[in-house]
Design a protein around this motif. Structure first.
Motif, PDB file in Angstrom:
ATOM      1  N   LEU A  60       0.829  -1.203   0.000  1.00  0.00           N
ATOM      2  CA  LEU A  60       0.000   0.000   0.000  1.00  0.00           C
ATOM      3  C   LEU A  60       0.869   1.260   0.000  1.00  0.00           C
ATOM      4  CD1 LEU A  60      -1.537   0.319   3.606  1.00  0.00           C
ATOM      5  CD2 LEU A  60       0.580  -0.850   3.043  1.00  0.00           C
TER       6      LEU A  60
ATOM      7  N   HIS B 117      -2.354   6.217  -4.336  1.00  0.00           N
ATOM      8  CA  HIS B 117      -2.154   5.046  -5.188  1.00  0.00           C
ATOM      9  C   HIS B 117      -1.338   5.440  -6.413  1.00  0.00           C
ATOM     10  CE1 HIS B 117      -3.171   1.061  -6.755  1.00  0.00           C
ATOM     11  NE2 HIS B 117      -3.334   1.640  -7.919  1.00  0.00           N
TER      12      HIS B 117
ATOM     13  N   LEU C  82       2.848   0.956  -7.721  1.00  0.00           N
ATOM     14  CA  LEU C  82       2.267   0.058  -6.725  1.00  0.00           C
ATOM     15  C   LEU C  82       1.339  -0.956  -7.379  1.00  0.00           C
ATOM     16  CD1 LEU C  82       2.039  -0.682  -3.761  1.00  0.00           C
ATOM     17  CD2 LEU C  82       0.253   1.051  -3.518  1.00  0.00           C
TER      18      LEU C  82
ATOM     19  N   ARG D 290       1.899  -5.014  -7.063  1.00  0.00           N
ATOM     20  CA  ARG D 290       0.870  -5.937  -6.575  1.00  0.00           C
ATOM     21  C   ARG D 290       0.644  -7.078  -7.553  1.00  0.00           C
ATOM     22  NH1 ARG D 290      -3.403  -1.278  -4.624  1.00  0.00           N
ATOM     23  NH2 ARG D 290      -2.583  -0.977  -2.506  1.00  0.00           N
TER      24      ARG D 290
ATOM     25  N   GLY E  11      -4.305  -5.188  -0.390  1.00  0.00           N
ATOM     26  CA  GLY E  11      -4.064  -3.785  -0.721  1.00  0.00           C
ATOM     27  C   GLY E  11      -4.723  -2.859   0.284  1.00  0.00           C
TER      28      GLY E  11
ATOM     29  N   SER F   9      -5.305   1.229   1.876  1.00  0.00           N
ATOM     30  CA  SER F   9      -4.580   2.452   2.195  1.00  0.00           C
ATOM     31  C   SER F   9      -4.629   2.655   3.702  1.00  0.00           C
ATOM     32  CB  SER F   9      -5.193   3.655   1.478  1.00  0.00           C
ATOM     33  OG  SER F   9      -6.541   3.835   1.888  1.00  0.00           O
TER      34      SER F   9
END
Length: 214
Positions: free
Chosen positions: A89, A96, A100, A104, A116, A118
């Protein structure tokens, strides 16, 4: 990716889809097209040849394009499920990023269980790792201004984690330029490219396991 900077998302999507139909793999599209395009966008911002708004919108469009394309590619055949769990995250205060999203997907294709989301603050992130077991926490840092808060945040995560052997990876433009910063900030490692991140994480976990058995 001039089309993305110009706001022509449809043209960019057609170009990427054409490459896929010609046989390009997702890894080829990421390493040969999307990652270099994101880097060029960053250079445009640094050189004042594109506005912050143009770069931000282009990166958002590129992330959406990647996520759409990733869904069209089958996952790697026989990717092992090693039971490894990664929380990937943005660092608190960050947003985002395309990088990233790439990381992932690479973790998923390497057989990791990827989570994932935040975190609004370091304390919120610490609470999360205190109740959910993760082998690795990966933090994306896009702004140099966030770097000073990383060291204290990483220490807080280690103290709070319900996994005493938690490993922490950090990534971002500055860390790609200065990989030595990862250790200075208290992280266990970093990866210069998104595709290298799962292997870096795996090596760190294996090294930790070997040390624990001695």
């Amino acid at each position: 990716m001039r089309a993305l900077v110009a706001g022509d998302d449809a043209e960019a999507a057609r170009h990427v889809e054409a490459l896929r139909l010609q046989g390009a793999t997702l890894e080829t599209l990421c390493a040969g097209l999307l990652e270099p395009a994101a880097h060029r966008l960053g250079l445009h911002w640094e050189r004042d040849t594109a506005t912050f708004g143009e770069v931000t919108l282009a990166l958002r469009a590129m992330t959406a394009l990647f996520e759409d394309q990733a869904a069209r590619f089958p996952s790697a055949v026989g990717a092992p499920d090693r039971g490894r769990r990664a929380l990937l995250l943005p660092a608190p205060g960050e947003h985002h990023t395309l990088g990233l999203a790439l990381v992932r997907e690479y973790f998923r294709r390497d057989g990791w269980q990827v989570v994932g989301g935040s975190a609004e603050s370091w304390s919120a992130l610490a609470r999360r790792v205190s109740t959910e077991p993760f082998d690795v926490v990966g933090l994306a840092v896009g702004s140099d201004a966030r770097l000073p808060s990383l060291a204290g945040g990483i220490r807080a995560l280690r103290r709070a984690s319900c996994n005493a052997r938690l490993k922490v990876l950090v990534g971002g433009p500055r860390l790609a330029e200065r990989p030595d910063l990862a250790a200075q900030l208290g992280a266990d490692g970093t990866a210069g490219r998104a595709g290298e991140a799962p292997q870096v994480a795996g090596r760190i976990l294996e090294a930790g396991s070997a040390s624990a058995t001695r």
